[in-house]
Write a protein that holds these residues in place. Structure first.
Motif, PDB file in Angstrom:
ATOM      1  N   ASN A  24      -1.235  12.155   5.923  1.00  0.00           N
ATOM      2  CA  ASN A  24      -1.719  10.891   5.931  1.00  0.00           C
ATOM      3  C   ASN A  24      -3.216  10.491   6.725  1.00  0.00           C
ATOM      4  O   ASN A  24      -3.206  11.283   7.574  1.00  0.00           O
ATOM      5  CB  ASN A  24      -0.623   9.785   6.202  1.00  0.00           C
ATOM      6  CG  ASN A  24      -0.786   8.486   5.899  1.00  0.00           C
ATOM      7  OD1 ASN A  24      -1.612   7.940   5.325  1.00  0.00           O
ATOM      8  ND2 ASN A  24      -0.158   7.734   6.526  1.00  0.00           N
ATOM      9  N   SER A  25      -3.619   9.323   6.238  1.00  0.00           N
ATOM     10  CA  SER A  25      -5.120   9.132   6.997  1.00  0.00           C
ATOM     11  C   SER A  25      -5.169   7.790   6.850  1.00  0.00           C
ATOM     12  O   SER A  25      -4.657   6.973   5.715  1.00  0.00           O
ATOM     13  CB  SER A  25      -6.271   9.842   6.666  1.00  0.00           C
ATOM     14  OG  SER A  25      -6.506   9.810   5.130  1.00  0.00           O
ATOM     15  N   ALA A  73       6.094   6.070   0.341  1.00  0.00           N
ATOM     16  CA  ALA A  73       5.113   6.785   0.796  1.00  0.00           C
ATOM     17  C   ALA A  73       3.731   5.985   0.940  1.00  0.00           C
ATOM     18  O   ALA A  73       3.692   5.409  -0.051  1.00  0.00           O
ATOM     19  CB  ALA A  73       4.944   8.188   0.156  1.00  0.00           C
ATOM     20  N   ALA A  74       3.207   6.336   2.159  1.00  0.00           N
ATOM     21  CA  ALA A  74       1.882   5.836   2.210  1.00  0.00           C
ATOM     22  C   ALA A  74       0.795   6.194   1.020  1.00  0.00           C
ATOM     23  O   ALA A  74       0.917   7.565   0.707  1.00  0.00           O
ATOM     24  CB  ALA A  74       1.069   6.442   3.853  1.00  0.00           C
ATOM     25  N   VAL A  75      -0.066   5.352   0.662  1.00  0.00           N
ATOM     26  CA  VAL A  75      -0.750   5.742  -0.802  1.00  0.00           C
ATOM     27  C   VAL A  75      -1.656   6.871  -0.377  1.00  0.00           C
ATOM     28  O   VAL A  75      -1.794   7.601  -1.494  1.00  0.00           O
ATOM     29  CB  VAL A  75      -1.356   4.465  -1.227  1.00  0.00           C
ATOM     30  CG1 VAL A  75      -2.311   3.990  -0.168  1.00  0.00           C
ATOM     31  CG2 VAL A  75      -1.871   4.783  -2.608  1.00  0.00           C
ATOM     32  N   ARG A  76      -2.259   7.106   1.013  1.00  0.00           N
ATOM     33  CA  ARG A  76      -3.238   8.111   1.004  1.00  0.00           C
ATOM     34  C   ARG A  76      -2.633   9.341   1.158  1.00  0.00           C
ATOM     35  O   ARG A  76      -3.189  10.465   1.356  1.00  0.00           O
ATOM     36  CB  ARG A  76      -4.127   7.842   2.185  1.00  0.00           C
ATOM     37  CG  ARG A  76      -4.999   6.769   2.060  1.00  0.00           C
ATOM     38  CD  ARG A  76      -6.057   6.255   2.818  1.00  0.00           C
ATOM     39  NE  ARG A  76      -6.859   7.395   3.333  1.00  0.00           N
ATOM     40  CZ  ARG A  76      -7.925   8.007   2.765  1.00  0.00           C
ATOM     41  NH1 ARG A  76      -8.486   7.362   1.736  1.00  0.00           N
ATOM     42  NH2 ARG A  76      -8.454   9.157   3.222  1.00  0.00           N
ATOM     43  N   SER A  77      -1.226   9.502   1.235  1.00  0.00           N
ATOM     44  CA  SER A  77      -0.430  10.717   1.206  1.00  0.00           C
ATOM     45  C   SER A  77      -0.057  11.240  -0.193  1.00  0.00           C
ATOM     46  O   SER A  77       0.467  12.433  -0.387  1.00  0.00           O
ATOM     47  CB  SER A  77       0.878  10.310   2.149  1.00  0.00           C
ATOM     48  OG  SER A  77       0.868  10.394   3.607  1.00  0.00           O
ATOM     49  N   VAL A  78      -0.445  10.577  -1.209  1.00  0.00           N
ATOM     50  CA  VAL A  78      -0.033  10.779  -2.476  1.00  0.00           C
ATOM     51  C   VAL A  78      -1.214  11.519  -3.299  1.00  0.00           C
ATOM     52  O   VAL A  78      -2.194  10.698  -3.434  1.00  0.00           O
ATOM     53  CB  VAL A  78       0.534   9.349  -3.396  1.00  0.00           C
ATOM     54  CG1 VAL A  78       1.316   9.656  -4.571  1.00  0.00           C
ATOM     55  CG2 VAL A  78       1.337   8.979  -2.136  1.00  0.00           C
ATOM     56  N   VAL A  79      -0.797  12.434  -4.123  1.00  0.00           N
ATOM     57  CA  VAL A  79      -1.904  13.294  -4.586  1.00  0.00           C
ATOM     58  C   VAL A  79      -1.214  13.445  -6.158  1.00  0.00           C
ATOM     59  O   VAL A  79      -0.237  14.113  -6.330  1.00  0.00           O
ATOM     60  CB  VAL A  79      -2.194  14.746  -4.302  1.00  0.00           C
ATOM     61  CG1 VAL A  79      -3.287  15.402  -5.078  1.00  0.00           C
ATOM     62  CG2 VAL A  79      -2.748  14.480  -2.813  1.00  0.00           C
ATOM     63  N   ASP A 130       0.863  -1.071   0.064  1.00  0.00           N
ATOM     64  CA  ASP A 130      -0.188   0.210   0.011  1.00  0.00           C
ATOM     65  C   ASP A 130       0.837   1.311  -0.074  1.00  0.00           C
ATOM     66  O   ASP A 130       0.324   2.497   0.454  1.00  0.00           O
ATOM     67  CB  ASP A 130      -0.925  -0.034   1.166  1.00  0.00           C
ATOM     68  CG  ASP A 130      -0.345  -0.084   2.506  1.00  0.00           C
ATOM     69  OD1 ASP A 130       1.008  -0.288   2.464  1.00  0.00           O
ATOM     70  OD2 ASP A 130      -0.891   0.022   3.695  1.00  0.00           O
ATOM     71  N   GLU A 131       2.079   1.275  -0.648  1.00  0.00           N
ATOM     72  CA  GLU A 131       2.781   2.122  -0.845  1.00  0.00           C
ATOM     73  C   GLU A 131       3.190   2.659  -2.057  1.00  0.00           C
ATOM     74  O   GLU A 131       3.141   2.028  -3.032  1.00  0.00           O
ATOM     75  CB  GLU A 131       4.230   2.139   0.382  1.00  0.00           C
ATOM     76  CG  GLU A 131       3.876   2.034   1.655  1.00  0.00           C
ATOM     77  CD  GLU A 131       5.097   1.745   2.508  1.00  0.00           C
ATOM     78  OE1 GLU A 131       5.144   1.839   3.894  1.00  0.00           O
ATOM     79  OE2 GLU A 131       6.336   1.307   1.986  1.00  0.00           O
TER      80      GLU A 131
END
Length: 366
Positions: free
Chosen positions: A88-89, A147-153, A28-29
């Protein structure tokens, strides 16, 4: 994989540059080659111990770069994508599902713990000792990050990455506080206390929203001059005049919306006292432990005011950051006026320039 990173080895000390080992990518990264990263006040307060963190750790949370590889569970990103790294979340708690990921119930673990949620770190030193990672899901003071995927835009490939990084936190926080939370009326009134990167981003958002009276309060004359250039209708140097009296005079009885970016208890009180009837105030500045704001409770009740504490502009980064880029391209949000770039090797100098007030928003480029 070996990477060069800036490591906080001891609280209160400058960051040191070291070669670290980056571990294997998790499902998930996203492996991102960092091209640039903003230097934010939150990095400084963690470095200085105002927010506790275990050391050694790699900070940095306004990264921008290019995806090199994705974990097997990541389906919406691909190598070559240009991205901004943001807060992140978890994506599954009540707050996240309600559209408020910056209020994630697992926020501390995913942003400040210095590890993945399972307690592992992605960095280690030459001797194999773990070095803290995943600050805001990224730790972007490094050449490459898992990076954690939910941090990525994902962002458009033709948008400059050296401008994109600060959208991940500081610029998003200021603009989101206005556009997502306070929502001042077009033709209404707004005041921001503190004309740094967050404050001036809020001011730009208020100008873009066509707010009629836009006031900036600061102690730095140069920053107030820039605020005027960016669209402030009035500026107040709090070293030379009473900001509360001046705001009430300018607005004819009190401001409708206000934002404190300083975290200073005295300034917070000034913000509250400057509000008009049914005014709405936002607070987001990081305060030292033990700070106490004093509010005249009977007066606040009688005026029907509201106070909201705001984290990251209450934004959904994957939606809001592209919106800010679109506003910039339309000429409505010229946040590039705040940015000055430095080589990554001059990271500590960039911190110093920000703290002295010489630079609004430093960005280091790899």
């Amino acid at each position: 994989m070996k990477v060069t990173a800036a490591v906080l080895e001891e609280t209160g000390q400058p960051l040191g540059f070291h070669e670290l080992e980056l571990d294997e990518l998790r499902v998930d990264e996203v492996l991102v080659r960092v091209v640039a990263t903003g230097v934010c006040h939150t990095d400084a307060v963690v470095r200085d111990g105002l927010l506790p963190a275990q050391t050694p750790v790699v900070l940095g949370h306004e990264g921008a770069g290019i995806v090199e590889r994705v974990g097997s569970a990541v389906t919406h990103l691909a190598p070559g994508d240009h991205v901004v790294l943001s807060v992140n979340s978890c994506g599954t708690c009540r707050s996240c599902l309600a559209g408020h990921p910056t209020a994630c119930l697992d926020s501390y673990v995913r942003n400040f713990a210095g590890t993945r949620p399972d307690g592992t770190t992605s960095f280690s030193d030459a001797g194999g000792t773990p070095v803290g990672s995943h600050f805001f899901g990224q730790s972007s003071f490094a050449e490459r990050v898992n990076a954690a995927v939910r941090s990525v835009v994902k962002i458009p490939e033709d948008f400059p990455l050296e401008l994109a990084g600060p959208l991940g936190c500081g610029i998003q926080t200021g603009a989101g506080s206005v556009l997502n939370v306070l929502r001042p009326d077009p033709g209404g009134s707004f005041v921001v206390f503190g004309a740094g990167a967050v404050g001036l981003s809020a001011l730009l958002a208020a100008v873009a929203r066509r707010v009629g009276t836009v006031i900036a309060v600061d102690l730095n004359a140069d920053r107030l001059a820039l605020a005027t250039e960016l669209g402030a209708t009035h500026v107040v140097n709090a070293a030379e005049e009473d900001p509360v009296a001046r705001i009430i005079e300018v607005t004819g009885g009190g401001v409708q919306t206000a934002l404190d970016t300083t975290g200073n208890a005295r300034v917070f009180r000034q913000m509250i006292d400057s509000l008009g009837v049914a005014g709405h105030a936002g607070a987001l500045g990081a305060s030292a432990a033990g700070s106490e704001g004093i509010v005249d409770l009977p007066s606040a009740l009688g005026r029907g005011i509201r106070i909201t504490w705001i984290v990251e502009g209450d934004a959904i980064p994957q939606l809001f950051i592209p919106e800010l880029i679109a506003m910039h391209r339309a000429g409505d949000f010229p946040f590039d006026r705040l940015v000055k770039t430095y080589p990554f090797t001059e990271l500590n100098a960039a911190f110093d320039a920000s703290e002295s007030g010489e630079v609004i928003k430093p960005v280091v480029v790899f």
